[in-house]
Design an enzyme around this catalytic site. Sequence first.
Site, PDB file in Angstrom:
ATOM      1  N   HIS A  86       0.858  -1.187   0.000  1.00  0.00           N
ATOM      2  CA  HIS A  86       0.000   0.000   0.000  1.00  0.00           C
ATOM      3  C   HIS A  86       0.887   1.226   0.000  1.00  0.00           C
ATOM      4  O   HIS A  86       1.818   1.317   0.786  1.00  0.00           O
ATOM      5  CB  HIS A  86      -0.902   0.024   1.240  1.00  0.00           C
ATOM      6  CG  HIS A  86      -1.724   1.277   1.310  1.00  0.00           C
ATOM      7  ND1 HIS A  86      -2.910   1.403   0.630  1.00  0.00           N
ATOM      8  CD2 HIS A  86      -1.499   2.465   1.924  1.00  0.00           C
ATOM      9  CE1 HIS A  86      -3.396   2.611   0.843  1.00  0.00           C
ATOM     10  NE2 HIS A  86      -2.570   3.276   1.623  1.00  0.00           N
ATOM     11  N   ASP A 165     -15.575   2.022   7.101  1.00  0.00           N
ATOM     12  CA  ASP A 165     -14.544   2.985   6.701  1.00  0.00           C
ATOM     13  C   ASP A 165     -15.057   3.905   5.606  1.00  0.00           C
ATOM     14  O   ASP A 165     -14.764   5.094   5.618  1.00  0.00           O
ATOM     15  CB  ASP A 165     -13.274   2.266   6.228  1.00  0.00           C
ATOM     16  CG  ASP A 165     -12.272   3.268   5.677  1.00  0.00           C
ATOM     17  OD1 ASP A 165     -11.850   4.143   6.463  1.00  0.00           O
ATOM     18  OD2 ASP A 165     -11.956   3.221   4.477  1.00  0.00           O
ATOM     19  N   ARG A 172     -15.225  12.244   7.479  1.00  0.00           N
ATOM     20  CA  ARG A 172     -13.975  12.942   7.820  1.00  0.00           C
ATOM     21  C   ARG A 172     -13.627  13.985   6.760  1.00  0.00           C
ATOM     22  O   ARG A 172     -13.136  15.064   7.056  1.00  0.00           O
ATOM     23  CB  ARG A 172     -12.831  11.933   7.953  1.00  0.00           C
ATOM     24  CG  ARG A 172     -12.942  11.082   9.211  1.00  0.00           C
ATOM     25  CD  ARG A 172     -12.023   9.871   9.122  1.00  0.00           C
ATOM     26  NE  ARG A 172     -10.652  10.219   8.843  1.00  0.00           N
ATOM     27  CZ  ARG A 172      -9.797   9.454   8.168  1.00  0.00           C
ATOM     28  NH1 ARG A 172     -10.164   8.254   7.731  1.00  0.00           N
ATOM     29  NH2 ARG A 172      -8.576   9.845   7.956  1.00  0.00           N
ATOM     30  N   SER A 187      -8.152   3.380   8.997  1.00  0.00           N
ATOM     31  CA  SER A 187      -8.837   3.367   7.705  1.00  0.00           C
ATOM     32  C   SER A 187      -8.074   2.491   6.698  1.00  0.00           C
ATOM     33  O   SER A 187      -8.634   1.593   6.066  1.00  0.00           O
ATOM     34  CB  SER A 187      -8.942   4.816   7.193  1.00  0.00           C
ATOM     35  OG  SER A 187      -9.289   4.858   5.844  1.00  0.00           O
ATOM     36  N   LYS A 191      -8.946  -1.974   5.702  1.00  0.00           N
ATOM     37  CA  LYS A 191      -9.169  -2.516   4.360  1.00  0.00           C
ATOM     38  C   LYS A 191      -8.119  -3.574   4.021  1.00  0.00           C
ATOM     39  O   LYS A 191      -8.429  -4.598   3.426  1.00  0.00           O
ATOM     40  CB  LYS A 191      -9.161  -1.377   3.333  1.00  0.00           C
ATOM     41  CG  LYS A 191     -10.420  -0.510   3.428  1.00  0.00           C
ATOM     42  CD  LYS A 191     -10.341   0.736   2.576  1.00  0.00           C
ATOM     43  CE  LYS A 191      -9.448   1.788   3.180  1.00  0.00           C
ATOM     44  NZ  LYS A 191      -9.540   3.127   2.641  1.00  0.00           N
TER      45      LYS A 191
HETATM   46  N1  URA Z   1      -6.332   6.563   2.602  1.00  0.00           N
HETATM   47  C1  URA Z   1      -7.290   5.866   3.238  1.00  0.00           C
HETATM   48  O1  URA Z   1      -7.710   4.819   2.794  1.00  0.00           O
HETATM   49  N2  URA Z   1      -7.763   6.364   4.390  1.00  0.00           N
HETATM   50  C2  URA Z   1      -7.328   7.516   4.932  1.00  0.00           C
HETATM   51  O2  URA Z   1      -7.792   7.896   5.970  1.00  0.00           O
HETATM   52  C3  URA Z   1      -6.344   8.233   4.243  1.00  0.00           C
HETATM   53  C4  URA Z   1      -5.852   7.736   3.080  1.00  0.00           C
END
Ligand code: URA
Length: 430
Positions: A86, A165, A172, A187, A191
């Site tokens: 990621h 999320d 947010r 967050s 995932k």
């Molecule tokens: N990417 C995400 O998936 N979540 C965040 O809060 C910030 C960047």
Amino acid sequence: MVEQFDVVDLIKTKRDRGSLSTAQLGWLVDAYTRGYVADEQMSAMTMAIFLNGMSRDEIRDLTMAMIASGERLDFSGLSKRTTDKHSTGGVGDKITLPLAPLVASFGVAVPQLSGRGLGHTGGTLDKLESIPGWRANLTNDEFMAQLESVGAVISAAGSGLAPADGKLYALRDITGTVEAIPLIASSIMSKKIAEGTGALLLDVKFGSGAFMQDPARARELAETMVALGQDAGVAIRALLTNMNVPLGRAIGNANEVRESVEVLAGGGPADVVELTVALAREMLELAGVPDADVEAALGDGRAMDAWRAMIAAQGGDPDAPLPIARESETVRADRAGVVVAMPALPFGIAAWRLGAGRARKQDPVQHAAGIDLHVKPGDAVAAGDPLFTLSADEPERFARALEALAGAYRVGAPGDPVDDGGPLIAARIP
Ligand code: URA
């Protein structure tokens, strides 16, 4: 249904710097996902978290609650190990494109669930969609079958993973609470853990074009995410990497695919190759393949074969010409000298204004729009040499893109200090 907690009590606890228990956080996320806790209450909670932070236990409990809000993928039926990466995103960051097939060419499966770009950082799916025929949406069965046959899959994350999320992130975004480390870490990691990968490499960027510009904050984010992965039993590591200068020479979508294919053919810009190779080594090591000769796989066509198979499996034609913009404009050096500054952020904003990115989730991107850099910091130029070329389908976009770049790039005298952003890989955690 009798609710287990009173949400106002929980908000006050966090407001007054107290800690929430596993049961409280589990209830809060569940109650918010099913609509019992209202957006305005969750907004107060996220602001309290933003201001007062969370303990490691709270971040873990929040992450686990978000995972529990949806499905979890299970790769245990695959004959291969899985390893994923990621990136927190940056300008010209196309590394996933050469990296996934490169790693897959060593017999390891790479399940890359990616996103689209929003704001000045590009999205991997937007880039790949510039390949004629390629499709981002796969069913779970198609995803698994491709992991088994090709090894590499880059596809859209379905809404089934950590749906809490999705709802929380949208909230947010409109309440000024995106930049809280506990919220970002939970967050991203909810995932990734729900996706079920056995190993995970994080590329956490800092610098002008990064989401987290300050290196110390980027390190804190990386450490928080690594701790979450460790708690969940994932083999995890993070690299802190530099995003002060655009990565490579292409910023956009189709042009980033072109540059990635150059890397897969054994060429490409030195920084893109360096990062691709470093990340591939880490991902393979985490998956139990130490000392892999990844440069050889780029040089001898193995990675390219995996790329072609990956694109074709998702309906794309790896030989089809990529789109080219209708209009272009080249900016040239107004004096002889050395390129001393090329900060990532203005170039990211300019590419976005050219149409390579989107301002609203529902907007389309223009695949051929973007910027090609002809020089990087430290390069010598003569007066009139091309510095970079802007491409767009609509010529009226050039003026606003050039506005973003005004004063950002500089040609100095030989001997002037060059702001090259510093080393590409700054640290490895743990
Ligand atoms: N990417 C995400 O998936 N979540 C965040 O809060 C910030 C960047």
